[in-house]
Design a protein around this motif. Structure first.
Motif, short mmCIF file in Angstrom:
data_model
loop_
_atom_site.label_atom_id
_atom_site.label_comp_id
_atom_site.label_asym_id
_atom_site.label_seq_id
_atom_site.Cartn_x
_atom_site.Cartn_y
_atom_site.Cartn_z
N SER A 1 0.88 -1.32 0.01
CA SER A 1 -0.13 -0.13 -0.02
C SER A 1 0.93 1.25 -0.01
CB SER A 1 -0.88 0.12 1.34
OG SER A 1 -0.17 0.22 2.34
N LYS B 1 -10.35 -0.05 8.51
CA LYS B 1 -10.20 -0.82 7.40
C LYS B 1 -11.65 -0.39 6.48
CE LYS B 1 -7.08 -4.01 8.97
NZ LYS B 1 -6.84 -3.56 10.25
N GLN C 1 -9.21 -2.43 1.32
CA GLN C 1 -8.59 -1.62 0.23
C GLN C 1 -7.93 -0.18 0.70
OE1 GLN C 1 -8.88 -2.42 -3.22
NE2 GLN C 1 -7.20 -0.95 -3.36
N ILE C 2 -8.78 0.47 1.85
CA ILE C 2 -8.27 1.65 2.13
C ILE C 2 -8.27 1.59 3.79
CG2 ILE C 2 -8.95 4.19 2.46
CD1 ILE C 2 -10.41 3.82 -0.19
N ARG C 3 -7.21 2.23 4.41
CA ARG C 3 -6.96 2.15 5.68
C ARG C 3 -6.71 3.34 6.43
NH1 ARG C 3 -3.75 -3.20 7.01
NH2 ARG C 3 -3.99 -4.47 5.48
N ILE D 1 -3.74 8.10 5.95
CA ILE D 1 -4.71 6.96 4.98
C ILE D 1 -3.76 6.25 4.03
CG2 ILE D 1 -4.74 8.74 3.03
CD1 ILE D 1 -7.49 7.49 2.27
N LYS D 2 -3.94 5.04 3.89
CA LYS D 2 -3.12 4.07 2.99
C LYS D 2 -4.01 3.40 1.93
CE LYS D 2 -0.19 2.50 6.86
NZ LYS D 2 -0.90 3.05 8.03
N ILE D 3 -3.64 3.20 0.87
CA ILE D 3 -4.35 2.58 -0.23
C ILE D 3 -3.57 1.48 -0.71
CG2 ILE D 3 -5.58 2.93 -2.49
CD1 ILE D 3 -5.88 5.77 -1.85
#
Length: 244
Positions: free
Chosen positions: A29, A180, A189-191, A225-227
């Motif tokens: 990510s 999450k 998918q997104i964190r 945010i992580k993707i």
């Protein structure tokens, strides 16, 4: 006979894929975040400043992550009286940091998906708690004073030692919560990350003033945010259970 074998293979393959729904996750990510940072050094007042970070993350499991993170920000402090009027020593450090850290979430250890029929509220509590994490690592901070006054207010003949530019090792200690967001395949998918981090220096020059017996450190509260961008693999148990 061939048609029957093909049909059986298709059914087995479909079942295998279906069985993985809710178990898969992205191993890689990209992320970004914004922080408020405060230095804890040799001067008696510290002022909250903004910092920004970019990070690249390897998710060993959905709940164990290794990251490399670059930060830029400012650490500001000074001596001031109760009315916040500056006097004497002042410091402003326009810093850059490169930090490697690993985080582990409770979900790696607890049975958040168990069906506690006698006490179902426990399942919900554990499911929500599974995203709490702690972590640590090592990094380097590059200090650059864009303003510094080392002259003592009470005695102008006293000028403290310190460097305008320096590099120091830092040890981050982290705690936080990662929410999450799942895609149509129940993959995280997104964190969204809300965390607190203390960055402890092995030196004493984050504020450009070397004084006392202890090293400087800075604290930060971060929203990030992580993707997920690729490397889908499977986990040993469902990741998405209930709301979390």
């Amino acid at each position: 006979m061939k048609k029957i074998l093909l049909l059986v293979a298709f059914v087995v393959s479909s079942c295998s894929v279906f069985a993985q729904i809710g178990y898969n996750y992205h191993q890689i990510s990209l992320g970004a975040g914004i922080s408020t940072v405060k230095i804890h050094g040799d001067l008696n007042k510290s002022y909250g400043q903004a910092a920004f970070n970019l990070n690249l993350n390897y998710h060993f499991t959905p709940f164990v992550t290794f990251s490399v993170e670059g930060q830029v920000g400012r650490l500001a402090s000074g001596n001031a009286d109760s009315s916040k009027v500056y006097y004497g020593e002042q410091s402003s450090n326009k810093y850059t940091a490169l930090i490697f850290h690993g985080d582990v979430q409770l979900g790696e250890f607890i049975n958040y998906s168990d069906d506690f029929s006698a006490i179902p509220i426990l399942t919900k509590i554990l499911n929500g708690a599974k995203n709490i994490y702690i972590g640590t690592g090592v990094g380097v901070i590059f200090n650059k004073m864009d303003y510094i006054n080392r002259q003592d207010y009470k005695d102008p003949n006293v000028v403290f030692a310190g460097l305008d530019k320096s590099n120091e090792l830092v040890i981050p200690v982290r705690i936080g919560y990662e929410y999450k967001i799942y895609n149509a395949y129940d993959e995280p998918q997104i964190r969204i990350d809300l965390g607190y981090q203390g960055n402890f220096s092995t030196g004493d020059n984050m504020d450009g003033i070397k004084s006392g017996h202890y090293g400087d450190w800075y604290s930060q509260v971060t929203l990030g945010i992580k993707i997920g961008i690729g490397g889908v693999t499977s986990y040993r148990k469902p990741i998405h259970v209930g709301m979390f």
